[in-house]
Scaffold this motif. Structure first.
Motif, mmCIF file in Angstrom:
data_model
loop_
_atom_site.group_PDB
_atom_site.id
_atom_site.type_symbol
_atom_site.label_atom_id
_atom_site.label_comp_id
_atom_site.label_asym_id
_atom_site.label_seq_id
_atom_site.Cartn_x
_atom_site.Cartn_y
_atom_site.Cartn_z
ATOM 1 N N TYR A 98 0.835 -1.195 0.000
ATOM 2 C CA TYR A 98 0.000 0.000 0.000
ATOM 3 C C TYR A 98 0.873 1.250 0.000
ATOM 4 N N GLN A 99 1.919 1.198 0.822
ATOM 5 C CA GLN A 99 2.817 2.349 0.912
ATOM 6 C C GLN A 99 3.471 2.655 -0.431
ATOM 7 N N ALA A 100 3.817 1.589 -1.174
ATOM 8 C CA ALA A 100 4.436 1.792 -2.482
ATOM 9 C C ALA A 100 3.469 2.515 -3.419
ATOM 10 N N PHE A 101 2.202 2.078 -3.402
ATOM 11 C CA PHE A 101 1.222 2.716 -4.286
ATOM 12 C C PHE A 101 0.934 4.147 -3.859
ATOM 13 N N LYS A 102 0.948 4.358 -2.556
ATOM 14 C CA LYS A 102 0.711 5.701 -2.047
ATOM 15 C C LYS A 102 1.830 6.628 -2.531
ATOM 16 N N LYS A 103 3.051 6.119 -2.459
ATOM 17 C CA LYS A 103 4.172 6.943 -2.940
ATOM 18 C C LYS A 103 4.091 7.137 -4.445
ATOM 19 N N ALA A 104 3.664 6.080 -5.140
ATOM 20 C CA ALA A 104 3.532 6.193 -6.595
ATOM 21 C C ALA A 104 2.512 7.273 -6.936
ATOM 22 N N SER A 105 1.428 7.329 -6.153
ATOM 23 C CA SER A 105 0.397 8.325 -6.443
ATOM 24 C C SER A 105 0.921 9.720 -6.140
ATOM 25 N N GLN A 106 1.751 9.836 -5.121
ATOM 26 C CA GLN A 106 2.333 11.148 -4.815
ATOM 27 C C GLN A 106 3.310 11.573 -5.897
ATOM 28 N N SER A 107 4.001 10.566 -6.452
ATOM 29 C CA SER A 107 4.938 10.910 -7.519
ATOM 30 C C SER A 107 4.177 11.342 -8.775
ATOM 31 N N LEU A 108 2.998 10.740 -9.004
ATOM 32 C CA LEU A 108 2.156 11.179 -10.127
ATOM 33 C C LEU A 108 1.787 12.645 -9.951
ATOM 34 N N ALA C 90 -6.878 12.454 -3.031
ATOM 35 C CA ALA C 90 -5.866 11.437 -2.753
ATOM 36 C C ALA C 90 -6.413 10.053 -3.121
ATOM 37 N N ALA C 91 -7.700 9.835 -2.864
ATOM 38 C CA ALA C 91 -8.313 8.540 -3.187
ATOM 39 C C ALA C 91 -8.241 8.273 -4.688
ATOM 40 N N ALA C 92 -8.561 9.296 -5.471
ATOM 41 C CA ALA C 92 -8.535 9.134 -6.924
ATOM 42 C C ALA C 92 -7.106 8.868 -7.399
ATOM 43 N N LEU C 93 -6.156 9.598 -6.846
ATOM 44 C CA LEU C 93 -4.766 9.427 -7.260
ATOM 45 C C LEU C 93 -4.230 8.052 -6.897
ATOM 46 N N GLU C 94 -4.549 7.591 -5.678
ATOM 47 C CA GLU C 94 -4.099 6.259 -5.267
ATOM 48 C C GLU C 94 -4.683 5.189 -6.178
ATOM 49 N N THR C 95 -5.985 5.338 -6.448
ATOM 50 C CA THR C 95 -6.654 4.375 -7.318
ATOM 51 C C THR C 95 -6.034 4.398 -8.705
ATOM 52 N N LEU C 96 -5.761 5.617 -9.186
ATOM 53 C CA LEU C 96 -5.158 5.765 -10.508
ATOM 54 C C LEU C 96 -3.775 5.108 -10.547
ATOM 55 N N ALA C 97 -3.011 5.307 -9.480
ATOM 56 C CA ALA C 97 -1.675 4.704 -9.433
ATOM 57 C C ALA C 97 -1.779 3.186 -9.490
ATOM 58 N N ILE C 98 -2.738 2.638 -8.749
ATOM 59 C CA ILE C 98 -2.887 1.180 -8.730
ATOM 60 C C ILE C 98 -3.283 0.667 -10.114
ATOM 61 N N VAL C 99 -4.240 1.361 -10.758
ATOM 62 C CA VAL C 99 -4.657 0.937 -12.100
ATOM 63 C C VAL C 99 -3.474 1.048 -13.062
ATOM 64 N N ALA C 100 -2.729 2.148 -12.944
ATOM 65 C CA ALA C 100 -1.610 2.364 -13.861
ATOM 66 C C ALA C 100 -0.556 1.262 -13.733
ATOM 67 N N VAL C 106 -8.757 -5.737 -11.813
ATOM 68 C CA VAL C 106 -10.191 -5.703 -11.478
ATOM 69 C C VAL C 106 -10.377 -4.918 -10.178
ATOM 70 N N LYS C 107 -11.631 -4.497 -9.949
ATOM 71 C CA LYS C 107 -11.936 -3.659 -8.789
ATOM 72 C C LYS C 107 -11.543 -4.329 -7.466
ATOM 73 N N ALA C 108 -11.802 -5.636 -7.361
ATOM 74 C CA ALA C 108 -11.521 -6.344 -6.105
ATOM 75 C C ALA C 108 -10.054 -6.184 -5.703
ATOM 76 N N GLU C 109 -9.180 -6.214 -6.709
ATOM 77 C CA GLU C 109 -7.750 -6.063 -6.435
ATOM 78 C C GLU C 109 -7.432 -4.633 -5.965
ATOM 79 N N VAL C 110 -8.079 -3.651 -6.577
ATOM 80 C CA VAL C 110 -7.871 -2.259 -6.163
ATOM 81 C C VAL C 110 -8.362 -2.084 -4.720
ATOM 82 N N ASP C 111 -9.541 -2.636 -4.436
ATOM 83 C CA ASP C 111 -10.087 -2.596 -3.065
ATOM 84 C C ASP C 111 -9.082 -3.177 -2.072
ATOM 85 N N ARG C 112 -8.549 -4.362 -2.441
ATOM 86 C CA ARG C 112 -7.647 -5.071 -1.544
ATOM 87 C C ARG C 112 -6.389 -4.244 -1.278
#
Lengths: 241, 175, 175
Positions: A98-108, C90-100, C106-112
């Motif tokens: 989770y922390q990695a993705f959080k940092k990735a989002s901050q880098s975005l 921040a929620a949108a950005l985190e979600t976007l980072a995960i999708v990217a 799939v959504k379940a993985e993003v949720d997790r």
């Protein structure tokens, strides 16, 4: 504890947990689970006291923490003497991920964002036209022709459009007539080709004749600008240009 | 380039319509730049772009300033905007016409109508987003079914497929 | 400036979205200019604009080239443009980072991964055209599969997805 932080500052239970780990300067790989569980639960209590709606996920993580804590109290080895996996392992992995993705989002967020840090050309680009020069000719394909055809039909009066004309004036005649006129004039517009008798039969015949001539590469068709007049040239003469 | 000039250039570039001297002075108020200075920057920018002989020029239009592509490039830009005829091979155009009029259509039918294999033009049209696979026909071999896309309508300026003249209009008279 | 370079500059300037090398080659087919030459012109143009230090720069975005204003000028241009663009939560950005990073996902993985329901941010990102539905996964419930769009690259100024730093770079430092 400071409770000034609002719940919506956290993006979820993992985010809250990370916050607590950082605040206490804990080693993420060796979380003192009793301490962190206590703080986490206190936090939830405080939030509840403030009548804030808690997403179910916060409670799920609370249960997970309590469960890990209870497992940590058990003896470290089983009867066979094998080492039990650290009960915190799964949670730590999840936190790190989770922390990695959080940092990735901050880098975005720190990139040069379009319409925030950088801007593309505004409005539609204008192409300066050459002064008093001939209009730009664009060679057109079948569909421009079809479009011209459609427009020509559209200009007819309604009764004429309904009439189905089956007069078999030979297509060959029309082809010859067009070629004849093109040899005399250097080029002709579609409108000029049908101006003598703008009626459905002639328009259709002219259109089919042109299609045939294009197909046989006897003529070339150009459009003046994107929506300009359609002009027909003899293919051979065009080559000399 | 001095900073004021660069800012003014960026503003004109990003503006939706020709930007007036007054508006520039207003936007840059904090920089305490007056009309005369702005006018001078604009003059220098205009000259600099004229001299560069690049793809665009700074022009005074409708009381404001705007970048416009150089007139000599009109033919290439028109070709880009049109995004079609010149770039279409006769095969692609014919294939597209057949798909447009006969959709949903399978490759075998396109081959038959053109009297030649349509594999390549179909692939080209797919890549250019003008046609798409609608599904697979439920016959032996499960051939793919093709149809035109929304982009096809956009590229050819059609409101909808009904705007294409019906084939019957040609057929009746062609025989 | 040599003519090919000027034409290419004009094309990029006039294009509505980043222009690819392939498209330039296609438009300029009659000039018999190949990919390599186009790439060289682009390199020279990029360097020339960098050196000018004017209001805009040539950038490689989403597989193509586009002029964009210099980041340093953002404050002035924002002042000219009405209304600021909607910021990302921040929620949108985190979600976007995960999708990217995790696409197709799939959504379940993003949720997790976020530990919380991602329904809302996913919807927001879809509406803003930054992610899209790639299809449905062939498992019970047929969940939708998400991926990023071309617009995502354009908004974040990315040449391609490979330009994103690897996730590993963020993993190590526990801070």
């Amino acid at each position: 504890m400071d409770y000034e932080v609002k719940l919506d500052v956290f993006e979820g239970p993992l985010d809250l947990l990370l916050h607590l780990i950082k605040k206490n300067e804990l080693d993420i790989y060796d979380i003192p689970i009793a301490l962190i569980t206590r703080q986490y639960l206190e936090y939830l209590e405080a939030l509840k006291a403030l009548n804030l709606d808690l997403a179910g996920e916060y409670l799920v993580l609370a249960a997970t923490l309590v469960h890990i804590k209870s497992k940590m109290l058990l003896p470290e080895t089983t009867d066979e003497g094998e080492e039990e996996p650290d009960p915190r392992r799964e949670l730590v992995e999840q936190l790190l991920e989770y922390q990695a993705f959080k940092k990735a989002s901050q880098s975005l967020q720190t990139r040069e964002l379009l319409d925030r840090d950088v801007f593309a050309r505004g409005g539609a680009a204008v192409t300066e036209a050459l002064p008093q020069a001939t209009p730009q000719r664009v060679e057109v394909g079948l569909f421009e022709l079809v479009d011209a055809f459609r427009q020509a039909l559209g200009r007819l009066s309604p009764p004429e459009r309904i009439e189905i004309d089956l007069d078999r004036t030979s297509l060959a005649d029309r082809i010859n007539a067009i070629m004849e006129r093109l040899r005399r004039h250097r080029s002709l517009t579609f409108a000029e080709l049908i101006e003598e008798r703008p009626e459905r039969r002639l328009i259709v015949h002219t259109f089919i004749a042109l299609l045939e001539l294009v197909r046989q590469r006897l003529i070339r068709i150009f459009q003046e600008g994107s929506f300009g007049t359609i002009r027909v040239f003899l293919a051979v003469e065009e080559e000399h240009e | 380039m001095n900073e004021n000039k660069a800012i003014i250039e960026g503003l004109i570039f990003a503006a939706e319509s020709p930007l007036t001297v007054e508006r520039i002075v207003e936007i840059l108020r904090e920089r305490e730049i007056d009309r005369r200075e702005v006018a001078m920057c604009l003059q220098e920018l205009t000259a600099a772009h004229e001299e560069r002989q690049g793809g665009f020029l700074l022009r005074e239009i409708a009381g404001g300033y705007q970048f416009r592509t150089r007139p000599e490039l009109a033919v290439w830009i028109a070709r880009m905007k049109a995004g079609r005829p010149a770039a279409f091979t006769a095969a692609a155009l014919e294939t597209l016409a057949i798909v447009a009029y006969r959709q949903p259509v399978v490759k075998a039918e396109v081959d038959r109508l053109r009297g030649v294999d349509a594999g390549r033009p179909l692939r080209t049209l797919l890549e250019r987003g003008l046609i798409r696979i609608l599904g697979r026909k439920d016959v032996p071999g499960k051939p793919m079914i093709y149809g035109t896309t929304r982009k096809f309508l956009e590229v050819f300026g059609l409101k909808d497929l009904a705007e294409l003249p019906t084939l019957g209009e040609f057929k009746d008279l062609a025989e």
